[in-house]
Design an enzyme around this catalytic site. Structure first.
Site, PDB file in Angstrom:
ATOM      1  N   SER A 159       3.091  -2.476  10.531  1.00  0.00           N
ATOM      2  CA  SER A 159       4.544  -2.397  10.756  1.00  0.00           C
ATOM      3  C   SER A 159       4.858  -3.981  10.423  1.00  0.00           C
ATOM      4  O   SER A 159       5.962  -4.389  11.011  1.00  0.00           O
ATOM      5  CB  SER A 159       4.943  -1.950  12.361  1.00  0.00           C
ATOM      6  OG  SER A 159       4.637  -0.663  12.497  1.00  0.00           O
ATOM      7  N   LYS A 189      -0.083   4.359  -0.300  1.00  0.00           N
ATOM      8  CA  LYS A 189      -0.450   5.490   0.156  1.00  0.00           C
ATOM      9  C   LYS A 189      -0.114   6.776  -0.451  1.00  0.00           C
ATOM     10  O   LYS A 189      -0.196   6.775  -1.746  1.00  0.00           O
ATOM     11  CB  LYS A 189      -0.034   5.895   1.779  1.00  0.00           C
ATOM     12  CG  LYS A 189      -0.269   4.378   2.656  1.00  0.00           C
ATOM     13  CD  LYS A 189       0.034   4.605   4.027  1.00  0.00           C
ATOM     14  CE  LYS A 189      -0.212   3.295   4.683  1.00  0.00           C
ATOM     15  NZ  LYS A 189      -0.145   3.211   6.204  1.00  0.00           N
ATOM     16  N   GLU A 193      -5.534  -4.989  10.670  1.00  0.00           N
ATOM     17  CA  GLU A 193      -4.653  -3.914  11.215  1.00  0.00           C
ATOM     18  C   GLU A 193      -5.005  -3.129  12.420  1.00  0.00           C
ATOM     19  O   GLU A 193      -5.588  -2.260  12.210  1.00  0.00           O
ATOM     20  CB  GLU A 193      -4.563  -2.930   9.835  1.00  0.00           C
ATOM     21  CG  GLU A 193      -4.187  -3.790   8.482  1.00  0.00           C
ATOM     22  CD  GLU A 193      -3.483  -2.716   7.611  1.00  0.00           C
ATOM     23  OE1 GLU A 193      -2.746  -2.556   7.137  1.00  0.00           O
ATOM     24  OE2 GLU A 193      -4.388  -1.480   6.976  1.00  0.00           O
ATOM     25  N   ASN A 207       0.838  -1.045   0.123  1.00  0.00           N
ATOM     26  CA  ASN A 207      -0.106   0.001   0.028  1.00  0.00           C
ATOM     27  C   ASN A 207       0.854   1.170   0.074  1.00  0.00           C
ATOM     28  O   ASN A 207       1.476   1.540   0.979  1.00  0.00           O
ATOM     29  CB  ASN A 207      -1.006  -0.024   1.328  1.00  0.00           C
ATOM     30  CG  ASN A 207      -1.864   1.336   1.367  1.00  0.00           C
ATOM     31  OD1 ASN A 207      -1.954   1.957   0.346  1.00  0.00           O
ATOM     32  ND2 ASN A 207      -2.419   1.377   2.542  1.00  0.00           N
ATOM     33  N   HIS A 232      -9.501   1.330   5.142  1.00  0.00           N
ATOM     34  CA  HIS A 232      -8.443   1.322   5.907  1.00  0.00           C
ATOM     35  C   HIS A 232      -8.313   2.434   6.915  1.00  0.00           C
ATOM     36  O   HIS A 232      -9.222   3.577   6.854  1.00  0.00           O
ATOM     37  CB  HIS A 232      -7.315   1.908   4.837  1.00  0.00           C
ATOM     38  CG  HIS A 232      -6.008   1.825   5.251  1.00  0.00           C
ATOM     39  ND1 HIS A 232      -5.362   3.128   5.903  1.00  0.00           N
ATOM     40  CD2 HIS A 232      -4.884   1.042   5.304  1.00  0.00           C
ATOM     41  CE1 HIS A 232      -3.931   2.781   6.530  1.00  0.00           C
ATOM     42  NE2 HIS A 232      -3.945   1.341   5.925  1.00  0.00           N
ATOM     43  N   GLY A 244       2.414   2.182  10.863  1.00  0.00           N
ATOM     44  CA  GLY A 244       3.430   2.860  10.714  1.00  0.00           C
ATOM     45  C   GLY A 244       4.317   3.394  12.235  1.00  0.00           C
ATOM     46  O   GLY A 244       4.992   4.413  12.013  1.00  0.00           O
TER      47      GLY A 244
END
Ligand code: PGA
Length: 239
Positions: A193, A8, A157, A6, A88, A163
């Site tokens: 992560s 982003k 997630e 992903n 998300h 992150g």
């Protein structure tokens, strides 16, 4: 296994092309049969290459219309896009998407036969309340979502792991994925992560069928490394 990158709001069109060239040639040179999905920004969309799926990080649930700033079905069809990320945490928590909007998006793109990678996950304060509170929170993220949809991939997630360099323990991931497995037969991804150093270990866990990777997948070589780790696990996990 299913491995997703992903991007982003990272990478230009040119950078994405260079990235795809590396991943595509790695996948074909190694006869990879795992499902590899890359979610670039809208500006870098291309038709699917032969052996990698291109998906979108978002889409507006209409064919076209007066929705300033949005990208709808007609624009996705132009690129032959049939894969979408929905729910998300950054869209839920930064862009303020409600469960109702997310469910409408899910319904629309399911009707269009998209492969949907649907994300769920809890903030830290919920996790700190224990497993029951965590499951109750995630249950709400299933409102309006058809967990029997045939082209569904479910990604767990935890918001606090995205992150941050933090991940739940392996046994916490297994506990959660075990609970999700009772709810759906869809493949279950872990995200948050995931790095070269922990991808293999996480993919080896029970009821983990792949990973959704953000920052660590921005390097094509690192993403290929994670794909190679998945291949090694395939025999072990009987895939
Ligand atoms: P991260 O992001 O790998 O950078 O934690 C994962 C995601 O948001 O999908």
């Amino acid at each position: 296994m299913i491995l997703c990158a992903n991007f982003k709001a990272n990478k230009t069109r040119q950078e994405t092309r260079a990235y795809m060239a590396v991943v595509e040639s790695f996948v074909s040179a190694n006869d990879i049969t795992d499902t590899i999905i890359v979610f670039p920004p809208f500006t870098a969309l291309e038709h699917d290459p032969r052996n990698v799926l291109i998906g979108v990080q978002n889409g507006y649930p209409v064919k076209n219309g007066a929705f300033t700033g949005e990208i709808a079905l007609e624009q996705l069809e132009e690129f032959g896009i049939k894969t979408i990320l929905i729910g998300h945490s950054e869209r839920r928590h930064i862009l303020g998407e409600t469960q109702e909007q997310i469910a409408a998006k899910f319904r629309f793109f399911a009707e269009q036969g998209f492969l949907i990678v649907y994300c769920v996950g809890e903030p830290l304060e919920i996790r700190e309340q224990g497993h029951e509170a965590l499951m109750a929170y995630i249950e709400k993220q299933f409102e309006g979502i058809d967990l029997t949809y045939s082209d569904l991939v479910l990604a767990y997630e935890p918001v606090w792991a995205i992150g941050t360099g933090l991940t739940p323990s392996n046994s916490d991931i297994e506990l959660l994925h075990g609970a999700l497995r009772m709810k759906t037969t869809a493949p279950l991804l872990y995200g948050g992560s995931v790095k070269v150093d922990n991808a293999g270990e996480i993919m080896a866990l029970e009821n983990v069928d792949g990973v959704l990777v953000g920052s660590a997948a921005l390097s094509a070589n690192d993403f290929c490394d994670m794909i190679a780790q998945a291949v090694e696990l395939n025999t072990e996990k009987g895939e």
